[in-house]
Design a protein around this motif. Structure first.
Motif, mmCIF file in Angstrom:
data_model
loop_
_atom_site.group_PDB
_atom_site.id
_atom_site.type_symbol
_atom_site.label_atom_id
_atom_site.label_comp_id
_atom_site.label_asym_id
_atom_site.label_seq_id
_atom_site.Cartn_x
_atom_site.Cartn_y
_atom_site.Cartn_z
ATOM 1 N N THR A 293 0.838 -1.201 0.000
ATOM 2 C CA THR A 293 0.000 0.000 0.000
ATOM 3 C C THR A 293 0.873 1.252 0.000
ATOM 4 O O THR A 293 1.923 1.283 0.653
ATOM 5 C CB THR A 293 -0.885 0.003 1.281
ATOM 6 N N ASP A 294 0.404 2.275 -0.706
ATOM 7 C CA ASP A 294 1.053 3.582 -0.571
ATOM 8 C C ASP A 294 0.577 4.190 0.728
ATOM 9 O O ASP A 294 -0.595 4.037 1.121
ATOM 10 C CB ASP A 294 0.638 4.494 -1.741
ATOM 11 N N ILE A 295 1.486 4.921 1.366
ATOM 12 C CA ILE A 295 1.118 5.490 2.674
ATOM 13 C C ILE A 295 -0.091 6.412 2.545
ATOM 14 O O ILE A 295 -0.970 6.450 3.407
ATOM 15 C CB ILE A 295 2.334 6.224 3.291
ATOM 16 N N GLY A 296 -0.174 7.102 1.449
ATOM 17 C CA GLY A 296 -1.293 8.018 1.243
ATOM 18 C C GLY A 296 -2.632 7.316 1.141
ATOM 19 O O GLY A 296 -3.681 7.939 1.355
ATOM 20 N N ASP A 297 -2.616 6.025 0.813
ATOM 21 C CA ASP A 297 -3.882 5.284 0.688
ATOM 22 C C ASP A 297 -4.393 4.749 2.023
ATOM 23 O O ASP A 297 -5.468 4.156 2.098
ATOM 24 C CB ASP A 297 -3.713 4.107 -0.280
ATOM 25 N N LEU A 298 -3.578 4.862 3.059
ATOM 26 C CA LEU A 298 -4.032 4.353 4.366
ATOM 27 C C LEU A 298 -5.163 5.225 4.897
ATOM 28 O O LEU A 298 -5.086 6.452 4.856
ATOM 29 C CB LEU A 298 -2.877 4.356 5.388
ATOM 30 N N ASN A 299 -6.205 4.594 5.352
ATOM 31 C CA ASN A 299 -7.324 5.327 5.958
ATOM 32 C C ASN A 299 -7.999 4.446 7.009
ATOM 33 O O ASN A 299 -7.599 3.285 7.207
ATOM 34 C CB ASN A 299 -8.322 5.767 4.876
ATOM 35 N N ARG A 300 -8.998 5.009 7.668
ATOM 36 C CA ARG A 300 -9.645 4.265 8.771
ATOM 37 C C ARG A 300 -10.336 2.993 8.288
ATOM 38 O O ARG A 300 -10.554 2.065 9.057
ATOM 39 C CB ARG A 300 -10.637 5.168 9.490
ATOM 40 N N GLY A 301 -10.664 2.928 7.055
ATOM 41 C CA GLY A 301 -11.281 1.722 6.491
ATOM 42 C C GLY A 301 -10.332 0.531 6.472
ATOM 43 O O GLY A 301 -10.766 -0.621 6.359
ATOM 44 N N LYS A 302 -9.061 0.827 6.576
ATOM 45 C CA LYS A 302 -8.084 -0.276 6.557
ATOM 46 C C LYS A 302 -7.664 -0.692 7.979
ATOM 47 O O LYS A 302 -6.718 -1.462 8.146
ATOM 48 C CB LYS A 302 -6.843 0.152 5.758
#
Lengths: 389, 441
Positions: A293-302
């Motif tokens: 994953t790209d760090i920018g794609d990390l969100n609470r959904g993950k």
């Protein structure tokens, strides 16, 4: 002149019926002895009673044995047990809410029916037999148990089981659920999950493995007292293994977990996801199951999902129990929290965890003080990465 | 806790048990069981205030342990623990020295109580450790005790039979009777401990019909069919004894009693028997004193184990009966109960002398046979009331087993197979296999 005299008759020379059978004196024609008063007629030989006592003992035991074979222990409700029923041999039925094993082989579990709960215990020898015959129930199973009630003023009632066959179990095999679907409402119930072990750790009284199924992660706890029973199945509790695990869902420090009590509750998945060319074992499949994953794609959904991120350490913060590394790539930045216990196992930790180092981190997405973080679970999940060309 | 009440209930328990002990073949545990059932049905005592129940029960045990010498000596009805007192005691009685024999058992009991008091600090430190050490080995310890008990049964045949086979049978008759008694009572024990035959409501007395059958009924039946007459007795004011003898006999009895009190299932009779062999006392006086101490230490010391902080040992019928209702925890509980033992012990000794004199005076005047019939009916009635026909059936079979030692002159102690066999098998992990073999699963 010589004289001869006839020999004096002794008692032995008289007919038996003229001798008193009780005192042995000569009574002639009397039917009641004038010396001791006993009756001569209608006497019964003591030999008769001697034989009679043995016959009635053997016959009686046979009848009692026959009766005992046909009798079943009465079924009682747990609430009905009173102090006067200490030593009663009875049967209870209900659902198991907790199971414990002890280092000497003893086993105990708590049975709950609609009226109350009762601890059932099997001492070392019986406990070992229960384990050997797979008769130890897990939380959530329905059981019927026959045993002896034991009552103590300070501990209340409990039941002792002496014969393994007296424990009959109706195994409850739950349908497999996604880890993401396990929530507060299933606490105390049994859950079956399938996934890959992405990390292992130990603590003073046991160990745990983190299982990921792509939808989330959950910690599976194995207490040391239970782990001793696992034998060959111990191998399944290694990082990279693809397993199905069932156990009771619990909560510790606001985090859900599954308690694995028995070796029978963990199995290798038949269609395991294997990395090409990888062999099972610690670290062998360390990368499998982690989504790049790209760090920018990390969100609470993950949250709770295993991810693999690569970036440069741009900052370090020490706390009492670990170090937070700020990891950045061109899409964003995130904190990677490394526990001190994990850092201690990392080779060249001080060199790797330094500002400016490029790191590849595999870990589980979490949230701390409203901020996302990635938490690696084992030392080999933090490694130096090659700098981008 | 009110000290006055403790003393009051101690006196009440002692007097109550002294009266019970005069009834031949009535055992204190049976009476205590009935008392508990009548007064503590819902977990709290309605007759005796709950905090004072342990004092009352302990006083009953002390009184019984000391005063049961009277029926053993003068009425020919010893219980299992007093069985070894009878032989030298009878000899004393035939010489007109029955009162002195009773007094000697009493001084033995006092020695036992004194030894328990003096050994208390040792109990706190060593017994919990000893329990931890012996617990994994209980199986073979029990096995050895059983083997010793069975092997020490000796042939009592005259050896004057004409043929070799006749002499062989004569020699083995008593030994075989001992083995038969042990294994029959053991099989009975396995059945009743693994299958419920009696009413669940009064399960904590579930072994009572069997014990009444094995021990009490054979004695009562024997007494009904025999005539008890004792020769004139001399009431002495001094005993043929010095303090050295008192100490030696008391110590030997204390050792035997502690073996029985500490080890599971071993009874006072077995403990006294082992102590008698270990100390090899040849003097009748020493023997009587040691047996008096042994049976007191067995009964009282066994119950006392429940009060030793940190030991967690339940020994003896009284401790098992009290366990669901009261659990002592503190040193205060221990010393209070030790005080009860000493108070009750002193009083019981005085009552022993008083009642011995009374019994000597009236034994040839009362109709002892009628008393035995009343006791018999009482026991049958209680068993029927509590356990109905099943209880009577169990009692009848147990009586037949209990009569084998009477008719074949083997030891009654072998009847303890009813507990020794199943419990030893369970300790060794063999219980389930035997239960399976017997088709009781």
């Amino acid at each position: 002149m010589s004289t001869t005299s006839a020999p004096t008759p002794t008692l032995r020379d008289y007919p038996a019926e003229t001798i008193c059978p009780s005192c042995g004196k000569f009574v002639g024609a009397y039917t009641r002895c004038p010396y001791c008063g006993c009756e001569h007629k209608h006497r019964i030989s003591i030999r008769f009673f001697r034989i009679f006592s043995i016959v009635i003992s053997l016959g009686g035991i046979f009848l009692i044995w026959l009766a005992a074979r046909g009798i079943n222990a009465p079924l009682i409700k747990i609430k009905e047990i009173s102090p006067l029923q200490s030593f009663a041999y009875v049967r209870i039925e209900g659902e198991v809410t907790r199971t414990s094993t002890y280092s000497d082989g003893g086993v105990s579990f708590v049975v709950e029916d609609t009226t109350g709960s009762l601890q059932v215990r099997a001492y070392a020898d019986t406990g070992k037999m229960l384990l050997k015959e797979n008769r130890v129930p897990s939380a959530g199973d329905r059981v019927s148990v026959e045993g002896t009630i034991n009552f103590r003023e300070d501990r209340g009632a409990s039941m002792i089981v002496n014969v393994p066959e007296k424990v009959t179990i109706e195994r409850v095999v739950p349908a497999a659920v996604r880890i993401a679907d396990i929530g507060e409402k299933v606490i105390g119930r049994k859950a079956l999950i399938e996934g890959r072990i992405i990390a292992t750790r130990t603590f003073p009284k046991g160990s745990s493995v983190t299982v990921s199924d792509g939808t989330g992660t959950i910690e599976v706890v194995v207490w040391d007292s239970s782990r001793a029973l696992f034998g060959e199945k111990e191998k399944l509790l290694a990082e990279g293994r693809s397993v199905s695990v069932q156990g009771k869902v619990g909560k510790y420090k606001d985090t859900l977990q599954i308690v694995l009590d028995f070796p029978g509750d963990i199995k290798e998945r038949e269609h395991a996801l294997e990395a090409p060319g990888a062999k099972p074992g610690p670290g062998a499949n360390a990368g499998v199951g982690f989504q790049k994953t790209d760090i920018g794609d990390l969100n609470r959904g993950k949250t709770d999902q295993p991810v693999e991120i690569t970036g440069k350490v741009t900052g370090l913060r020490r706390s009492s129990k670990g170090t937070a590394l700020e990891l950045a790539d061109p899409t964003g930045s995130v904190d990677v929290f490394v526990w001190d216990t994990l850092r201690d196992r990392m080779p060249r930790a001080s060199e790797v965890m330094a500002v400016g180092t490029m790191l590849k981190v595999r870990g589980v997405v979490g949230e701390y003080r409203d901020k996302l973080q990635v938490v690696p679970r084992s030392a080999d999940q933090v490694e130096e990465a090659a700098r981008p060309e | 806790m009110d000290t006055g009440q403790v003393i009051l209930w101690t006196l009440a328990g002692t007097i109550c048990s002294s009266l019970i002990s005069l009834m031949p073949a009535l055992h204190i545990y049976n009476v205590a069981g009935i008392l508990i059932m009548l007064t503590m049905g819902v977990g709290t005592s309605t007759l005796i205030p709950m905090p004072y129940v342990p004092a009352f029960m302990m006083a009953m045990v002390v009184g019984w342990a000391i005063l049961n010498t009277i029926p053993a000596l003068f009425l020919g009805a010893p219980d299992e623990s007093a069985i070894f007192v009878v032989l030298p005691g009878q000899k004393y009685m035939m010489q007109g020295r029955g009162y002195e024999a009773a007094a000697l058992t009493g001084v033995g009991a006092l020695a036992g109580i004194l030894a328990m008091f003096l050994a208390s600090p040792l109990f706190f430190r060593t017994l919990p450790k000893l329990r931890n050490i012996t617990r994994p080995h209980n199986f073979w310890i029990m096995g050895l005790i059983i083997t010793y008990m069975l092997m020490s049964e000796w042939p009592k045949g005259s050896g004057r039979q004409k043929t070799g086979w006749g002499r062989f049978i004569d020699g083995w008759k008593n030994l075989a009777a001992g083995l038969l008694t042990f294994f029959l009572s053991g099989i009975l024990g396995i059945i009743i401990l693994n299958k419920p035959l009696v009413n669940v409501e009064f399960a904590f007395q579930n072994i009572m019909p069997v014990f009444v059958g094995l021990y009490a009924i054979p004695w009562v039946v024997g007494n009904i069919f025999s005539k008890t007459e004792i020769p004139p007795q001399f009431i002495c004011t001094t005993a043929d004894l010095d303090y050295r003898f008192w100490g030696r006999g008391g110590l030997a009895g204390f050792i035997g009693g502690m073996i029985a009190a500490f080890n599971p299932v071993v009874t006072g009779g077995i403990g006294g028997f082992i102590a008698g062999h270990v100390t090899a006392q040849r003097d009748d006086r020493l023997f009587i004193i040691s047996q008096g101490a042994s049976k007191t230490v067995y009964y009282v010391g066994g119950f006392l184990m429940a009060f030793i902080p940190g030991l967690y040992r339940t020994r003896g019928g009284m401790a098992w009966m009290l366990r669901p209702f009261f659990q002592p925890h503190t040193f205060e509980d221990y010393w209070r109960i030790m005080g009860v033992i000493m108070l009750s012990g002193g009083l019981s000794f005085l009552l022993l002398l008083l009642f011995s004199r009374l019994v000597i005076r009236v034994v040839n005047k009362i109709n002892y046979r009628s008393l035995s019939v009343v006791t018999f009916l009482l026991m049958v009635g209680v068993v029927y009331y509590l356990f109905e026909w099943v209880g009577l059936g169990l009692m009848t079979v147990a009586t037949a087993i209990g009569l084998i030692p009477v008719y074949y002159h083997s030891r009654r102690m072998n009847c303890m197979g009813v507990l020794l066999l199943p419990i030893t098998l369970n300790m060794g992990g063999l219980g389930p296999a035997v239960v399976r073999l017997m088709g009781l699963v």
